[in-house]
Write a protein that holds these residues in place. Structure first.
Motif, PDB file in Angstrom:
ATOM      1  N   ILE A 126       0.845  -1.200   0.000  1.00  0.00           N
ATOM      2  CA  ILE A 126       0.000   0.000   0.000  1.00  0.00           C
ATOM      3  C   ILE A 126       0.878   1.247   0.000  1.00  0.00           C
ATOM      4  N   LEU A 127       1.915   1.228   0.800  1.00  0.00           N
ATOM      5  CA  LEU A 127       2.812   2.382   0.887  1.00  0.00           C
ATOM      6  C   LEU A 127       3.585   2.588  -0.411  1.00  0.00           C
ATOM      7  N   MET A 128       3.978   1.511  -1.070  1.00  0.00           N
ATOM      8  CA  MET A 128       4.684   1.616  -2.336  1.00  0.00           C
ATOM      9  C   MET A 128       3.790   2.227  -3.426  1.00  0.00           C
ATOM     10  N   GLN A 129       2.489   1.960  -3.340  1.00  0.00           N
ATOM     11  CA  GLN A 129       1.554   2.454  -4.351  1.00  0.00           C
ATOM     12  C   GLN A 129       1.046   3.861  -4.057  1.00  0.00           C
ATOM     13  N   CYS A 130       1.446   4.408  -2.909  1.00  0.00           N
ATOM     14  CA  CYS A 130       0.968   5.733  -2.500  1.00  0.00           C
ATOM     15  C   CYS A 130       1.437   6.799  -3.495  1.00  0.00           C
TER      16      CYS A 130
ATOM     17  N   ASP B 150      -3.098  10.088  -0.195  1.00  0.00           N
ATOM     18  CA  ASP B 150      -2.155   9.802   0.877  1.00  0.00           C
ATOM     19  C   ASP B 150      -2.455   8.450   1.518  1.00  0.00           C
ATOM     20  N   VAL B 151      -1.519   7.992   2.329  1.00  0.00           N
ATOM     21  CA  VAL B 151      -1.721   6.814   3.173  1.00  0.00           C
ATOM     22  C   VAL B 151      -1.470   7.259   4.611  1.00  0.00           C
ATOM     23  N   VAL B 152      -2.361   6.855   5.525  1.00  0.00           N
ATOM     24  CA  VAL B 152      -2.235   7.244   6.925  1.00  0.00           C
ATOM     25  C   VAL B 152      -1.794   6.041   7.757  1.00  0.00           C
ATOM     26  N   ILE B 153      -0.758   6.254   8.568  1.00  0.00           N
ATOM     27  CA  ILE B 153      -0.352   5.253   9.566  1.00  0.00           C
ATOM     28  C   ILE B 153      -0.701   5.824  10.926  1.00  0.00           C
ATOM     29  N   ALA B 154      -1.659   5.206  11.611  1.00  0.00           N
ATOM     30  CA  ALA B 154      -2.111   5.670  12.921  1.00  0.00           C
ATOM     31  C   ALA B 154      -1.530   4.766  14.004  1.00  0.00           C
TER      32      ALA B 154
ATOM     33  N   LEU C 168     -13.221  10.121   9.293  1.00  0.00           N
ATOM     34  CA  LEU C 168     -12.936  11.206   8.357  1.00  0.00           C
ATOM     35  C   LEU C 168     -11.810  10.813   7.394  1.00  0.00           C
ATOM     36  N   ILE C 169     -10.824  10.076   7.913  1.00  0.00           N
ATOM     37  CA  ILE C 169      -9.760   9.567   7.048  1.00  0.00           C
ATOM     38  C   ILE C 169     -10.340   8.612   6.018  1.00  0.00           C
ATOM     39  N   LYS C 170     -11.235   7.723   6.465  1.00  0.00           N
ATOM     40  CA  LYS C 170     -11.850   6.764   5.558  1.00  0.00           C
ATOM     41  C   LYS C 170     -12.709   7.487   4.510  1.00  0.00           C
ATOM     42  N   ARG C 171     -13.381   8.551   4.949  1.00  0.00           N
ATOM     43  CA  ARG C 171     -14.234   9.306   4.019  1.00  0.00           C
ATOM     44  C   ARG C 171     -13.405   9.968   2.924  1.00  0.00           C
ATOM     45  N   LYS C 172     -12.204  10.391   3.256  1.00  0.00           N
ATOM     46  CA  LYS C 172     -11.316  10.998   2.262  1.00  0.00           C
ATOM     47  C   LYS C 172     -10.784   9.967   1.274  1.00  0.00           C
ATOM     48  N   GLY C 173     -10.907   8.706   1.619  1.00  0.00           N
ATOM     49  CA  GLY C 173     -10.439   7.644   0.735  1.00  0.00           C
ATOM     50  C   GLY C 173      -8.976   7.281   0.912  1.00  0.00           C
ATOM     51  N   ALA C 174      -8.363   7.773   1.976  1.00  0.00           N
ATOM     52  CA  ALA C 174      -6.956   7.462   2.230  1.00  0.00           C
ATOM     53  C   ALA C 174      -6.854   6.105   2.922  1.00  0.00           C
ATOM     54  N   PRO C 175      -6.069   5.185   2.400  1.00  0.00           N
ATOM     55  CA  PRO C 175      -5.870   3.899   3.083  1.00  0.00           C
ATOM     56  C   PRO C 175      -5.326   4.120   4.493  1.00  0.00           C
ATOM     57  N   LEU C 176      -5.777   3.293   5.431  1.00  0.00           N
ATOM     58  CA  LEU C 176      -5.370   3.435   6.825  1.00  0.00           C
ATOM     59  C   LEU C 176      -4.627   2.192   7.286  1.00  0.00           C
TER      60      LEU C 176
ATOM     61  N   ALA D 250      -7.640  -0.958  15.271  1.00  0.00           N
ATOM     62  CA  ALA D 250      -7.173  -2.128  14.530  1.00  0.00           C
ATOM     63  C   ALA D 250      -8.245  -2.692  13.613  1.00  0.00           C
ATOM     64  N   THR D 251      -9.466  -2.740  14.095  1.00  0.00           N
ATOM     65  CA  THR D 251     -10.537  -3.362  13.312  1.00  0.00           C
ATOM     66  C   THR D 251     -11.024  -2.475  12.173  1.00  0.00           C
ATOM     67  N   GLN D 252     -10.795  -1.168  12.255  1.00  0.00           N
ATOM     68  CA  GLN D 252     -11.250  -0.265  11.197  1.00  0.00           C
ATOM     69  C   GLN D 252     -10.165   0.016  10.148  1.00  0.00           C
ATOM     70  N   ALA D 253      -8.965  -0.422  10.424  1.00  0.00           N
ATOM     71  CA  ALA D 253      -7.863  -0.158   9.500  1.00  0.00           C
ATOM     72  C   ALA D 253      -7.916  -1.099   8.305  1.00  0.00           C
ATOM     73  N   ASP D 254      -7.348  -0.651   7.201  1.00  0.00           N
ATOM     74  CA  ASP D 254      -7.231  -1.512   6.018  1.00  0.00           C
ATOM     75  C   ASP D 254      -6.204  -2.613   6.274  1.00  0.00           C
ATOM     76  N   VAL D 255      -5.147  -2.268   6.992  1.00  0.00           N
ATOM     77  CA  VAL D 255      -4.131  -3.240   7.392  1.00  0.00           C
ATOM     78  C   VAL D 255      -3.730  -2.926   8.824  1.00  0.00           C
ATOM     79  N   HIS D 256      -3.626  -3.971   9.643  1.00  0.00           N
ATOM     80  CA  HIS D 256      -3.225  -3.773  11.041  1.00  0.00           C
ATOM     81  C   HIS D 256      -1.889  -4.443  11.297  1.00  0.00           C
ATOM     82  N   LEU D 257      -0.980  -3.716  11.963  1.00  0.00           N
ATOM     83  CA  LEU D 257       0.306  -4.265  12.379  1.00  0.00           C
ATOM     84  C   LEU D 257       0.323  -4.368  13.899  1.00  0.00           C
TER      85      LEU D 257
END
Length: 327
Positions: free
Chosen positions: A42-46, A96-100, A116-124, A136-143
Motif C-alpha cells: 500500500i505504501l509503495m503504491q501511495c 495519501d496513506v495514513v499510519i495511525a 474522516l480519514i476513511k471518508r477521504k479515501g486514504a488507506p489506513l 485495529a478493526t477499522q484499518a485496512d491493514v493492522h500491524l
C-alpha cells in the motif's frame, strides 16, 4: 518516595529493561507476515504522502518514523491527531496513506478522526497493541505491536511498547528503501548538511589543491629542488612529471626519510632516481570519502589527482579531508 542505597540495583534495573525490550523486539519477527507485506505494498503504491499520527509517546515515535521514511525515499510527515480535528485534517488527501499509532488502539483523538480519514479515501494502516481495538478493526491493514510487558515496573510508562513501535517503523522504512532501490546518492540529496552530507556529496575536485598550488617538478630536477617545491606547497609530497607533463611518480616525506638512509647527494641526484613510480592517483569526480578510503587502505597520506590522460590537475592530503569534515 523511598530511595535505594545499593548501587548494584541500578545495574540490575538497567539490564532488566534491556532484556524486556529485547524480548519485545524479538517477538516482532513472527509479525513480519502477510499484513506487513500488504502494508508495504500500500505504501509503495501511495501517490501522495505517508501521514503518521499518534498521541503522547506514540506521537513522539511517529515523528521519528515519519522522519526516517522521508529521509529514505518515502515522502512523509507527522500530523498531530488533536490538531487534525481542528483543521489539520485538511493536510490529508485521498492520495495519501495514513499510519495511525496507538498502543491501546482506543486513543480518543485518533479513533475520532478515523471515519474522516476513511471518508477521504486514504488507506489506513494501524499500529496498535490490541488486535480487537477500534483502530485495529477499522484499518485496512493492522500491524501488531503488542508487548508482553513494559520495562517500567509499574506497567505505566510506555517503554517496551514504544521500542517495538519504533522497530516496526524502521522495518517498514528499510523494506521500502530496498524496494525502491534507494541509493547512497539519493540519501545524500536529503542530507546535504553536516558531516553526513559532506561524506556523501563532497567530491575530490571540491577540496583538492589546483593550479599553482599543485606540488610538481620535472623528472630531471635534483632532490634539493624537489624538496623546495614540497616545502613551498606544504602537502608533504610532490608529483613528478615527464616532458609531456604526465605524472610518472611522487616523492613524499616518507621517501625522504628512506633516501636519507642511503646517503645520496641531494644536490646532484635527480628526483627520478628516488621517486615512487606509478603512484596511487584519483579522479577529481570521485567522492572525497573514497579518497580517504584509498589513503587508509594504501597507508598513504596524500594523493595526486589526474585527468583521464594522466595529467596532474590537483593534489590533496589527509589534512584537506580533515578540514572538509570528511574524516
Amino acid at each position: 518516595m523511598n530511595t535505594r542505597q545499593d548501587g548494584d540495583e541500578f545495574i540490575q534495573s538497567g539490564r532488566r529493561v534491556i532484556e524486556i525490550e529485547t524480548a519485545a523486539t524479538h517477538a516482532l519477527l513472527a509479525r513480519i507476515d502477510k499484513n506487513f507485506q500488504n502494508a508495504c505494498e500500500i505504501l509503495m503504491q501511495c501517490k501522495g504522502r505517508v501521514i503518521i499520527t499518534g498521541m503522547g509517546k506514540s506521537g513522539h515515535i511517529g515523528n521519528k518514523i515519519a522522519a526516517t521514511l522521508a529521509s529514505t525515499g518515502t515522502p512523509s510527515f507527522f500530523v498531530h491527531p488533536g490538531e487534525a480535528s481542528h483543521g489539520d485534517l485538511g493536510m490529508i488527501t485521498g492520495e495519501d496513506v495514513v499510519i495511525a499509532i496507538s498502543n491501546s488502539g482506543k486513543t480518543e483523538e485518533i479513533v475520532n478522526i478515523v471515519p474522516l480519514i476513511k471518508r477521504k479515501g486514504a488507506p489506513l494502516i494501524s499500529m496498535a497493541g490490541d488486535n480487537q481495538s477500534p483502530l485495529a478493526t477499522q484499518a485496512d491493514v493492522h500491524l501488531d505491536i503488542s508487548v508482553k510487558e513494559e520495562a517500567c515496573p509499574l506497567g505505566l510508562a510506555p517503554t517496551a511498547s514504544t521500542t517495538a513501535t519504533l522497530v516496526m517503523g524502521d522495518a517498514i522504512a528499510v523494506a521500502l528503501l530496498e524496494a525502491r532501490g534507494f541509493t547512497a546518492d539519493d540519501f545524500a540529496l536529503s542530507h546535504p548538511g553536516g558531516s553526513l552530507g559532506r561524506r556523501l556529496l563532497l567530491l575530490v575536485e571540491n577540496i583538492m589543491h589546483s593550479g599553482d598550488k599543485i606540488p610538481l617538478v620535472a623528472k630531471a630536477v635534483t632532490i634539493s629542488d624537489a624538496l623546495l617545491e614540497m616545502s613551498s606547497k606544504g602537502l608533504g609530497m610532490t608529483g613528478i612529471v615527464d616532458h609531456n607533463n604526465k605524472l610518472i611518480g611522487v616523492f613524499t616525506d616518507g621517501d625522504l626519510r628512506r633516501m636519507l638512509d642511503q646517503g645520496l647527494n641531494t644536490k646532484t641526484t635527480s628526483i627520478e632516481k628516488v621517486m615512487t613510480a606509478n603512484p596511487k592517483t584519483i579522479s577529481p569526480h570521485i567522492l572525497a570519502v573514497e579518497a580517504l578510503n584509498m589513503m587508509d587502505k594504501s597507508k598513504i597520506t596524500a594523493l595526486m589527482v589526474v585527468d583521464k590522460s594522466g595529467t596532474p590537475i590537483g593534489a590533496l592530503n589527509m589534512h584537506d579531508l580533515l578540514r572538509a569534515g570528511v574524516m
